[in-house]
Design a protein around this motif. Structure first.
Motif, PDB file in Angstrom:
ATOM      1  N   ILE A 230      22.335  56.971  22.346  1.00  0.00           N
ATOM      2  CA  ILE A 230      21.547  57.101  23.585  1.00  0.00           C
ATOM      3  C   ILE A 230      20.153  56.514  23.394  1.00  0.00           C
ATOM      4  O   ILE A 230      19.615  55.836  24.274  1.00  0.00           O
ATOM      5  CB  ILE A 230      21.505  58.592  24.021  1.00  0.00           C
ATOM      6  CG1 ILE A 230      22.905  58.978  24.522  1.00  0.00           C
ATOM      7  CG2 ILE A 230      20.446  58.846  25.079  1.00  0.00           C
ATOM      8  CD1 ILE A 230      23.062  60.373  25.031  1.00  0.00           C
ATOM      9  N   TRP A 233      20.084  52.681  23.713  1.00  0.00           N
ATOM     10  CA  TRP A 233      20.096  52.282  25.122  1.00  0.00           C
ATOM     11  C   TRP A 233      18.703  52.452  25.727  1.00  0.00           C
ATOM     12  O   TRP A 233      18.220  51.602  26.471  1.00  0.00           O
ATOM     13  CB  TRP A 233      21.084  53.133  25.912  1.00  0.00           C
ATOM     14  CG  TRP A 233      22.497  52.650  25.870  1.00  0.00           C
ATOM     15  CD1 TRP A 233      23.459  53.031  25.000  1.00  0.00           C
ATOM     16  CD2 TRP A 233      23.104  51.683  26.738  1.00  0.00           C
ATOM     17  NE1 TRP A 233      24.627  52.379  25.274  1.00  0.00           N
ATOM     18  CE2 TRP A 233      24.449  51.548  26.335  1.00  0.00           C
ATOM     19  CE3 TRP A 233      22.649  50.924  27.817  1.00  0.00           C
ATOM     20  CZ2 TRP A 233      25.339  50.684  26.970  1.00  0.00           C
ATOM     21  CZ3 TRP A 233      23.537  50.079  28.450  1.00  0.00           C
ATOM     22  CH2 TRP A 233      24.859  49.952  28.023  1.00  0.00           C
ATOM     23  N   MET A 279      21.344  48.599  33.880  1.00  0.00           N
ATOM     24  CA  MET A 279      21.674  49.068  32.522  1.00  0.00           C
ATOM     25  C   MET A 279      21.737  50.599  32.476  1.00  0.00           C
ATOM     26  O   MET A 279      22.566  51.183  31.781  1.00  0.00           O
ATOM     27  CB  MET A 279      20.631  48.557  31.523  1.00  0.00           C
ATOM     28  CG  MET A 279      20.704  47.066  31.320  1.00  0.00           C
ATOM     29  SD  MET A 279      19.316  46.464  30.401  1.00  0.00           S
ATOM     30  CE  MET A 279      19.710  47.094  28.807  1.00  0.00           C
ATOM     31  N   TYR A 283      24.866  52.667  31.253  1.00  0.00           N
ATOM     32  CA  TYR A 283      24.673  53.570  30.120  1.00  0.00           C
ATOM     33  C   TYR A 283      25.047  55.011  30.461  1.00  0.00           C
ATOM     34  O   TYR A 283      25.760  55.678  29.703  1.00  0.00           O
ATOM     35  CB  TYR A 283      23.236  53.389  29.642  1.00  0.00           C
ATOM     36  CG  TYR A 283      22.365  54.571  29.342  1.00  0.00           C
ATOM     37  CD1 TYR A 283      22.429  55.201  28.100  1.00  0.00           C
ATOM     38  CD2 TYR A 283      21.413  55.005  30.255  1.00  0.00           C
ATOM     39  CE1 TYR A 283      21.570  56.247  27.801  1.00  0.00           C
ATOM     40  CE2 TYR A 283      20.556  56.036  29.968  1.00  0.00           C
ATOM     41  CZ  TYR A 283      20.635  56.669  28.745  1.00  0.00           C
ATOM     42  OH  TYR A 283      19.791  57.693  28.456  1.00  0.00           O
ATOM     43  N   ASN A 286      28.778  55.218  30.727  1.00  0.00           N
ATOM     44  CA  ASN A 286      29.332  55.017  29.388  1.00  0.00           C
ATOM     45  C   ASN A 286      29.252  56.289  28.558  1.00  0.00           C
ATOM     46  O   ASN A 286      30.198  56.666  27.869  1.00  0.00           O
ATOM     47  CB  ASN A 286      28.506  53.928  28.701  1.00  0.00           C
ATOM     48  CG  ASN A 286      29.410  52.892  28.096  1.00  0.00           C
ATOM     49  OD1 ASN A 286      30.546  53.191  27.757  1.00  0.00           O
ATOM     50  ND2 ASN A 286      28.909  51.695  27.961  1.00  0.00           N
TER      51      ASN A 286
ATOM     52  N   THR B 115      31.924  50.024  32.640  1.00  0.00           N
ATOM     53  CA  THR B 115      31.719  51.209  31.787  1.00  0.00           C
ATOM     54  C   THR B 115      33.055  51.689  31.208  1.00  0.00           C
ATOM     55  O   THR B 115      33.119  52.126  30.071  1.00  0.00           O
ATOM     56  CB  THR B 115      31.044  52.368  32.555  1.00  0.00           C
ATOM     57  OG1 THR B 115      31.862  52.720  33.658  1.00  0.00           O
ATOM     58  CG2 THR B 115      29.678  52.007  33.049  1.00  0.00           C
TER      59      THR B 115
END
Lengths: 464, 132
Positions: A230, A233, A279, A283, A286, B115
């Motif tokens: 994390i 990112w 992003m 993120y 994800n 994702t």
């Protein structure tokens, strides 16, 4: 909740939600004044309602950020807050100053307010979003300095993580750039130039760092994904934010009397501003896809994912829509700007504060990890009601804006501003109705704090 | 949750989804690279790879077609007639229409898809998913 002093955040969050309600009520009054010109006139004139609506937004978000920092920093630094008493003292000072300022707007003519607060000694009033009397601005500086001292000392004595350092950087930037509100040159070009250093460099600069760090904290806590992943990112996101956002200020310099090169710089860099938001969405999803456990606070995860998507749409896509200089030549200052402003503020900043409240409030109120299933269900209803409402508000304002640009700025026989306002009234009515749905969502959000209090909370379900 | 982090096709899947998203912003050239990725992976029997190459390929073809149609209309209405006229009301309206009506609806599934590709999971696009 690991540390007792984190509870200070509860005060800040409660005030934030209270002021949020005020902001929405004034938004509804404003929306009504768009279509019924003399609604509540002369008690609440349009310019005053607008000032209260925007100022309340800024103040409640600041309360939210401060609350989030007071909750997040001790947990990240693994130590108690340096001075909880100072946090409480500053809370009451900030709340009193904020309330007095809003009452001043509502009860006294603005010119009188300037006079009684001795604005002539250091004139800073009269500029959009920075309408606060100079004395209030000084109060904000004192509160911000005390807050930074408290947070800074806590981090200094505890563990330094990427999350709390990025947050500290964002909060420091917030305080530093606010100082430009005291610079009020006579030259109107210079005035506007530095005014954007507060407004733009807040919302498209340092506030994004605050957003990124709070989102990272919530994702670490709710997904169980490795902190290192994390943090990597977060590094890239804040780098892209600053690379694009700082020179992206140029998209405000197209038509204010600054050199022409800003049309190129502003267009190029601000066209890249959606990248960090994009992003952030990738993120967030994800991390949730790679989660190691299912956190029982589903509402907080929903708010966090919603923040990423809505920030990208509102700040990124709707910003891009009118950021290129040739497009902005037509759209500048129309309802398209209002559409972007509404969705961007909601998506990026309102939602991240509500995410943090959703994550932390159950624990500050004595729960282990989350609220009961019924309370969460109600909260998720409020999420969808508010989010769908803001999408429709944005679409209606975009429709109004497109028509406004055509009728007022492009057609062969351009119409005067007020004539066009009547032509686009239908969109304003639709926006107003949607605003009531938003209010309903907010009421449900508040109600979710009071339902299912005696019911058990959901348990953690292991995914792996 | 189904994870396959060591999926051998992960690189291709992420590349295809990235090219699809890039093609929304800068149409045509990324489509050529996407075609390369898609046709190279056509013979591979992997539901994961197929979902992340066939779907972006179809979606990119549709979005690029819409891009061309919107600009064709702008051209037929008098836009792009000279270099000076490149930034005209026609091109600006085309840009706005493309952003609102094409980028926005095509971007959201692309976001979810990338994702999922990064997490090693297959994903079905809305509507286009039936071609899988």
């Amino acid at each position: 909740m690991k540390y007792e002093s984190q509870k200070v955040a509860k005060l800040y969050f409660t005030a934030a939600i209270g002021l949020f309600v005020g902001q929405i009520l004034f938004g509804l009054i404003l929306g009504a004044q768009y279509v019924i010109g003399d609604f509540l006139f002369p008690e609440i004139p349009f310019n005053v309602a607008r000032m209260v609506h925007t100022n309340l937004l800024i103040v409640w978000l600041l309360f939210g950020f401060m609350g989030a920092a007071y909750y997040l920093v001790p947990e990240e630094a693994e130590t108690e807050l340096f001075a909880p008493w100072l946090a409480k003292l500053m809370f009451w000072i900030f709340l009193a100053a904020g309330a007095a300022t809003v009452l001043g707007y509502l009860l006294v003519p603005y010119a009188t307010l300037a006079e009684v607060t001795m604005n002539d000694l250091l004139p800073t009033m009269g500029r959009e979003f920075l309408e606060q009397p100079t004395i209030t601005k000084l109060g904000i500086v004192v509160v911000a300095l005390a807050f930074l001292f408290n947070i800074g000392m806590t981090i200094l004595k505890g563990r330094k993580t990427v999350v709390n350092l990025v947050l500290l950087m964002g909060l420091t930037g917030l305080a530093v750039f606010f100082l430009f509100s005291f610079y009020n040159p006579v030259n109107v070009v210079m005035d506007k130039y530095y005014w954007w250093w507060v407004v733009h460099l807040w919302v498209e600069g340092v506030w994004e760092l605050i957003l990124g760090s709070i989102l990272a904290f919530i994702l670490i806590k709710t997904t169980g994904v490795d902190r290192e992943v994390i943090e990597k990112w977060l590094y890239i996101i804040i780098a892209m934010t600053l690379i694009t956002g700082i020179i992206g200020t140029g998209h405000h310099y197209y038509w204010i009397g600054t050199p022409e090169f800003w049309q190129w710089w502003g267009s190029i860099f601000s066209a890249m501003e959606p990248i960090p938001f994009f992003m952030m969405t990738v993120y967030a999803f994800n991390m949730v896809n790679k989660r190691r456990r299912n956190h029982p606070n589903k509402a907080a995860v929903l708010w966090a994912l919603g923040t990423a998507v809505m920030a990208f749409l509102g700040a990124g896509v709707w910003g891009f829509l009118h950021t290129l200089a040739p497009v902005n030549y037509y759209t500048h200052g129309t309802q398209i700007t209002a559409a972007h402003g509404h969705m961007a503020f909601y998506g990026a900043y309102v939602m991240i504060v509500l995410s943090m409240i959703s994550y932390s409030m159950p624990m500050m109120r004595g729960r282990e990890a989350c609220n009961s299933a019924r309370a969460q269900s109600m909260e998720m209803w409020s999420f969808w009601l508010m989010t769908i409402s803001i999408i429709f508000i944005t679409l209606f304002l975009t429709g109004a804006g497109i028509l406004q640009v055509y009728l007022q700025r492009f057609s062969d026989n351009p119409m005067p501003f007020m004539v066009v306002q009547e032509k686009i009234a239908l969109f304003y009515w639709l926006r107003e109705i949607t605003g009531f749905v938003f209010l309903l969502g907010l009421v449900l959000y508040i109600a979710s704090f009071f339902v299912g209090k005696n019911e058990p909370e959901a348990t953690v379900e292991l995914a792996k | 949750m189904e994870h396959s982090n060591d999926d051998p096709y992960k690189g291709q899947a992420i590349a295809a989804e990235s090219l699809y998203l890039l093609n929304l912003l800068f149409p045509i050239i990324p489509l050529i690279f996407l075609a390369f990725v898609y046709f190279r992976s056509r013979g591979i029997h992997s539901e994961y790879l197929r979902s992340h190459t066939l779907q972006p390929w179809i979606a990119a073809l549709i979005s690029t077609t819409l891009f061309l149609v919107i600009n064709l209309v702008a051209w037929l209405m008098g836009g792009y007639s000279s270099l000076e006229n490149l930034v005209s009301i026609h091109s600006l309206v085309a840009l706005e229409v493309y952003t609102l009506l094409v980028i926005l609806p095509f971007l959201i599934p692309g976001l979810f898809a990338i994702t999922k590709a990064m997490s090693g999971q297959a994903w079905r696009y809305p509507l286009i998913g039936r071609f899988l």
